[in-house]
Design an enzyme around this catalytic site. Sequence first.
Site, PDB file in Angstrom:
ATOM      1  N   HIS A  37       0.847  -1.192   0.000  1.00 27.33           N
ATOM      2  CA  HIS A  37       0.000   0.000   0.000  1.00 27.33           C
ATOM      3  C   HIS A  37       0.887   1.248   0.000  1.00 27.33           C
ATOM      4  O   HIS A  37       2.117   1.123  -0.035  1.00 27.33           O
ATOM      5  CB  HIS A  37      -0.992  -0.008   1.169  1.00 27.33           C
ATOM      6  CG  HIS A  37      -0.368  -0.124   2.523  1.00 27.33           C
ATOM      7  ND1 HIS A  37       0.527   0.784   3.009  1.00 27.33           N
ATOM      8  CD2 HIS A  37      -0.509  -1.068   3.491  1.00 27.33           C
ATOM      9  CE1 HIS A  37       0.912   0.418   4.221  1.00 27.33           C
ATOM     10  NE2 HIS A  37       0.308  -0.709   4.539  1.00 27.33           N
ATOM     11  N   HIS A  89       3.962   1.396   2.394  1.00 26.41           N
ATOM     12  CA  HIS A  89       5.155   0.672   1.923  1.00 26.41           C
ATOM     13  C   HIS A  89       5.797   1.429   0.755  1.00 26.41           C
ATOM     14  O   HIS A  89       7.015   1.551   0.662  1.00 26.41           O
ATOM     15  CB  HIS A  89       4.784  -0.732   1.425  1.00 26.41           C
ATOM     16  CG  HIS A  89       4.037  -1.575   2.416  1.00 26.41           C
ATOM     17  ND1 HIS A  89       2.777  -2.079   2.164  1.00 26.41           N
ATOM     18  CD2 HIS A  89       4.363  -1.990   3.661  1.00 26.41           C
ATOM     19  CE1 HIS A  89       2.364  -2.776   3.206  1.00 26.41           C
ATOM     20  NE2 HIS A  89       3.315  -2.733   4.141  1.00 26.41           N
ATOM     21  N   CYS A 103       2.075  -9.205  22.127  1.00 31.83           N
ATOM     22  CA  CYS A 103       1.182  -8.676  21.084  1.00 31.83           C
ATOM     23  C   CYS A 103       1.505  -9.389  19.779  1.00 31.83           C
ATOM     24  O   CYS A 103       2.628  -9.312  19.274  1.00 31.83           O
ATOM     25  CB  CYS A 103       1.370  -7.167  20.902  1.00 31.83           C
ATOM     26  SG  CYS A 103       0.471  -6.567  19.453  1.00 31.83           S
ATOM     27  N   CYS A 153       2.510  -6.996  16.843  1.00 35.84           N
ATOM     28  CA  CYS A 153       3.905  -6.519  16.885  1.00 35.84           C
ATOM     29  C   CYS A 153       4.887  -7.682  16.851  1.00 35.84           C
ATOM     30  O   CYS A 153       6.084  -7.465  16.643  1.00 35.84           O
ATOM     31  CB  CYS A 153       4.190  -5.719  18.155  1.00 35.84           C
ATOM     32  SG  CYS A 153       3.212  -4.238  18.346  1.00 35.84           S
ATOM     33  N   CYS A 182      -2.347  -2.844  23.293  1.00 34.80           N
ATOM     34  CA  CYS A 182      -1.222  -2.419  22.452  1.00 34.80           C
ATOM     35  C   CYS A 182      -1.639  -1.122  21.756  1.00 34.80           C
ATOM     36  O   CYS A 182      -2.685  -1.081  21.101  1.00 34.80           O
ATOM     37  CB  CYS A 182      -0.903  -3.489  21.408  1.00 34.80           C
ATOM     38  SG  CYS A 182       0.098  -2.840  20.060  1.00 34.80           S
ATOM     39  N   HIS A 225      -1.984  -1.734  17.786  1.00 42.50           N
ATOM     40  CA  HIS A 225      -2.990  -2.661  17.240  1.00 42.50           C
ATOM     41  C   HIS A 225      -4.322  -2.617  17.978  1.00 42.50           C
ATOM     42  O   HIS A 225      -5.293  -3.256  17.567  1.00 42.50           O
ATOM     43  CB  HIS A 225      -2.419  -4.096  17.217  1.00 42.50           C
ATOM     44  CG  HIS A 225      -1.228  -4.209  16.317  1.00 42.50           C
ATOM     45  ND1 HIS A 225       0.061  -4.060  16.772  1.00 42.50           N
ATOM     46  CD2 HIS A 225      -1.142  -4.372  14.979  1.00 42.50           C
ATOM     47  CE1 HIS A 225       0.903  -4.155  15.747  1.00 42.50           C
ATOM     48  NE2 HIS A 225       0.191  -4.344  14.663  1.00 42.50           N
ATOM     49  N   LYS A 241      -6.886   6.622  10.015  1.00 43.31           N
ATOM     50  CA  LYS A 241      -5.886   5.564   9.895  1.00 43.31           C
ATOM     51  C   LYS A 241      -6.247   4.652   8.710  1.00 43.31           C
ATOM     52  O   LYS A 241      -7.428   4.351   8.514  1.00 43.31           O
ATOM     53  CB  LYS A 241      -5.874   4.766  11.209  1.00 43.31           C
ATOM     54  CG  LYS A 241      -4.643   3.935  11.347  1.00 43.31           C
ATOM     55  CD  LYS A 241      -4.549   3.261  12.681  1.00 43.31           C
ATOM     56  CE  LYS A 241      -3.412   2.256  12.572  1.00 43.31           C
ATOM     57  NZ  LYS A 241      -3.066   1.569  13.731  1.00 43.31           N
ATOM     58  N   LYS A 252      -7.701  -2.069   6.386  1.00 42.51           N
ATOM     59  CA  LYS A 252      -8.467  -2.937   5.482  1.00 42.51           C
ATOM     60  C   LYS A 252      -9.948  -2.885   5.837  1.00 42.51           C
ATOM     61  O   LYS A 252     -10.806  -2.801   4.971  1.00 42.51           O
ATOM     62  CB  LYS A 252      -7.953  -4.368   5.657  1.00 42.51           C
ATOM     63  CG  LYS A 252      -7.714  -5.078   4.350  1.00 42.51           C
ATOM     64  CD  LYS A 252      -6.948  -6.330   4.661  1.00 42.51           C
ATOM     65  CE  LYS A 252      -7.151  -7.381   3.619  1.00 42.51           C
ATOM     66  NZ  LYS A 252      -6.497  -8.616   3.975  1.00 42.51           N
TER      67      LYS A 252
HETATM   68  N1  MSP Z   1       8.549  -6.963   8.873  1.00 45.99           N
HETATM   69  C1  MSP Z   1       8.654  -5.827   9.699  1.00 45.99           C
HETATM   70  C2  MSP Z   1       9.910  -5.064   9.404  1.00 45.99           C
HETATM   71  C3  MSP Z   1      11.158  -5.844   9.560  1.00 45.99           C
HETATM   72  S1  MSP Z   1      12.561  -4.909   9.074  1.00 45.99           S
HETATM   73  C4  MSP Z   1      13.865  -5.801   9.585  1.00 45.99           C
HETATM   74  C5  MSP Z   1       7.447  -4.923   9.457  1.00 45.99           C
HETATM   75  N2  MSP Z   1       6.816  -5.076   8.316  1.00 45.99           N
HETATM   76  S2  MSP Z   1       5.559  -4.173   7.810  1.00 45.99           S
HETATM   77  O1  MSP Z   1       5.070  -4.800   6.615  1.00 45.99           O
HETATM   78  O2  MSP Z   1       4.631  -4.009   8.865  1.00 45.99           O
HETATM   79  O3  MSP Z   1       6.178  -2.821   7.393  1.00 45.99           O
HETATM   80  C6  MSP Z   1       6.267  -1.751   8.276  1.00 45.99           C
HETATM   81  C7  MSP Z   1       6.795  -0.574   7.481  1.00 45.99           C
HETATM   82  O4  MSP Z   1       5.935  -0.318   6.345  1.00 45.99           O
HETATM   83  C8  MSP Z   1       6.818   0.736   8.213  1.00 45.99           C
HETATM   84  O5  MSP Z   1       7.936   0.873   9.063  1.00 45.99           O
HETATM   85  C9  MSP Z   1       6.839   1.687   7.050  1.00 45.99           C
HETATM   86  O6  MSP Z   1       8.079   1.657   6.443  1.00 45.99           O
HETATM   87  C10 MSP Z   1       5.825   1.067   6.132  1.00 45.99           C
HETATM   88  N3  MSP Z   1       4.474   1.468   6.479  1.00 45.99           N
HETATM   89  C11 MSP Z   1       3.420   0.661   6.756  1.00 45.99           C
HETATM   90  N4  MSP Z   1       2.302   1.424   6.955  1.00 45.99           N
HETATM   91  C12 MSP Z   1       2.605   2.727   6.811  1.00 45.99           C
HETATM   92  C13 MSP Z   1       1.868   3.928   6.808  1.00 45.99           C
HETATM   93  N5  MSP Z   1       0.573   3.979   7.021  1.00 45.99           N
HETATM   94  N6  MSP Z   1       2.535   5.066   6.576  1.00 45.99           N
HETATM   95  C14 MSP Z   1       3.879   5.087   6.306  1.00 45.99           C
HETATM   96  N7  MSP Z   1       4.599   3.968   6.286  1.00 45.99           N
HETATM   97  C15 MSP Z   1       4.035   2.787   6.611  1.00 45.99           C
HETATM   98  O7  MSP Z   1       7.185  -4.089  10.306  1.00 45.99           O
END
Ligand code: MSP
Length: 689
Positions: A56, A59, A164, A167, A181, A184, A332, A335
């Site tokens: 999304h 990412h 959690c 997390c 948490c 979440h 926020k 889904k």
């Molecule tokens: N798998 C772990 C990270 C391990 S790194 C060694 C994880 N994955 S995640 O799919 O949840 O990705 C989190 C990251 O996705 C956030 O730190 C950020 O980079 C990005 N984002 C996810 N949602 C986001 C927003 N709503 N806004 C901005 N970035 C976001 O955590």
Amino acid sequence: MVAKLEKSRLGAVSSNLYCGSFWLKPFSKKNKQDDINDIMTTYITTPIYYVNAMPHIGHAYTTIIADTYARFRRLCGDDVRFQTGTDEHGEKIAQAAEKEGVEPREYADRISALFCQTWPDLDIAPDYFIRTTDADHVKVVQDILQKVYDRGDIYFSEYSGHYCKGCERFLTEKELKEGKCPDHLTVPEEISEQNYFFRMSKYQDWLIEHVESNPEYITPERYRNEVLSFLREPLEDLCISRPCSRLTWGIPLPFDENFVTYVWFDALINYLTGIGYPDGSCFDYWAGAEHVIAKDILKPHAIYWPTMIRAIGLPPYRRLHVHGYWNVDETKMSKSLGNVIRPHDLVEEYGVDTVRYFLLREMSFGRDSSFSTEALEARRDSDLANDVGNLFSRALTMLAKYADSTVPALDKDTVTEEDRVLADALEKMVADYSVAMNSFEFHKALQSIWEVIGMLNRFIVTNAPWELAKDSDQAGRLNTVLYFLADSLRLLALVLRPVMPSAAEKMAAALGLKKELAAAKLDDEGCWGKMQAGTVLHQGEALFPRLGKKKKEQPNKQEKGQGKKAEEQAVAPEVDMEGLITFEQFGEVELRVAEIVTAEKIKKANKLLKLTVKAPEERTLVAGIAKHYSPEELVGKKVIIVANLKPAKLMGITSQGMVLAAKEIDADGNERLVLSTVAGDIAPGSRVA
Ligand code: MSP
């Protein structure tokens, strides 16, 4: 005059820039031999994304940031490696696969491929895409576990705590908000079990010292402060295993087959595996490691990871860059709310350059930001189509018309003070851009580019090449003006390359510099006057076709749903068009927010006031509002001005624009003027569109 220009070229950008813990390469005017011996390495990473959700904009944002930074550092001459990937082990993934009735591996393959395929659509070009299920990663994780275990930094013990699942970690009492948490909003499970622990507490003092003595280690500062405040409490050891009775989808501990590795211990190590830890040929990149993450995973990256690296016996990573969260329409993204924004849909609708520009420009790095299609469309129409798109098309059209699409030689005798100011501003822009890009303040870097774009649009208006072309005595001046425009476009194409690679390539092609700009380095080319006279230009395609048009040609999903009516309206408008202006015509008017700095009466002109405003540069305006406002009440007001109006002399004062006001006439014919202002606080110079 020319001597001054030469001086400014060197003066503005020739010093090395010190960025806290290391020297930046751009503008270190060394000789070529030094450069060869002193190429800096940069290793930039994103988090590896969990495969329990599809890509999304959150990412996409992190990955665009990393890609932009990688391209920027290459532009500075660095040897860069950029890595992203997917995090595929752990409870969440096992559960998601079970829900779909497939094996975790099959499920992970599918979603990981989706991430991998998304990045080229966004002009994101990682050098390496890592998966935690890769065999070499599994081996590296096991080797590191064994090494840390052998050193005595892993021990077996009993633990109970608040776990959690979201997390994938135990939360401390302090982290819980009303027993839940905070991320979440779920009540963690109370778990008590025997597990392996990493002696994280042993490294607490070292970590505090390292963070305190390296202000750039964690930025922006608010996150560094958050980490330091967390470190004020005693650090607990980290539980790094899960019993196979509870979870099998993980990497087995090399020293106890009844346990798998905790997903974070596994995931963080990806940053080492991807460059060939411990002795692969790419492992030198470690010296230049910089991680980009969002605030949600600050603790694993700012506390677990540095202590793990220390226990492994490696030097710390160079910098950690932490950004805020994207919400959608102030809510926020989730889904269940159905408001998740997919990068692929955005690119289809708006094009890759607009999406990249918008995300980088709209969010102040480190703060949360709200996504809305209205904001995106406004930026595309105003900043892209109008400001930079129009500048390119106007300048190239004039170069075609008055110079046969060939860059003319500058006529030294006709260079003016205004040209010198412009050249200085261009070089200052490159310097400011460079500092901002290096500190991950992408919005500021873009702001400084757009200030210059505004100047260039005004430069066209004040120099009016179409007027110069009518007078053969002005041929030299016309060439100088056209040269300035061509060289400015070259600089813009150069600095925009990391941000909008596709648009910048189109710009370079139009300037006849496709190969040159692809290989250019800021150090060599980031100064004024490098455009070669005689370069052949090409008009090329529109850089940013306007959304309004596209919408009419291709109704979006919502409009399609309304059936024939919307289509009919689009092709056969029933409205009387007489007296209406087109979108393009409106776009010609440059409206800006201006802050009034001084206001004074003008002798012998009882209707006029002389104003000095910031928009964002300082300019003088003469406004016919003296009967409606006293000078004192105007200072500090933010008004709307027409910024690209030809200057006009009123009572001997040159007015550089016009202040907008609403006029009311009552039944007795009395006139009242009320200044147009903005409804909220906004920076002077902001475009009104
Ligand atoms: N798998 C772990 C990270 C391990 S790194 C060694 C994880 N994955 S995640 O799919 O949840 O990705 C989190 C990251 O996705 C956030 O730190 C950020 O980079 C990005 N984002 C996810 N949602 C986001 C927003 N709503 N806004 C901005 N970035 C976001 O955590």
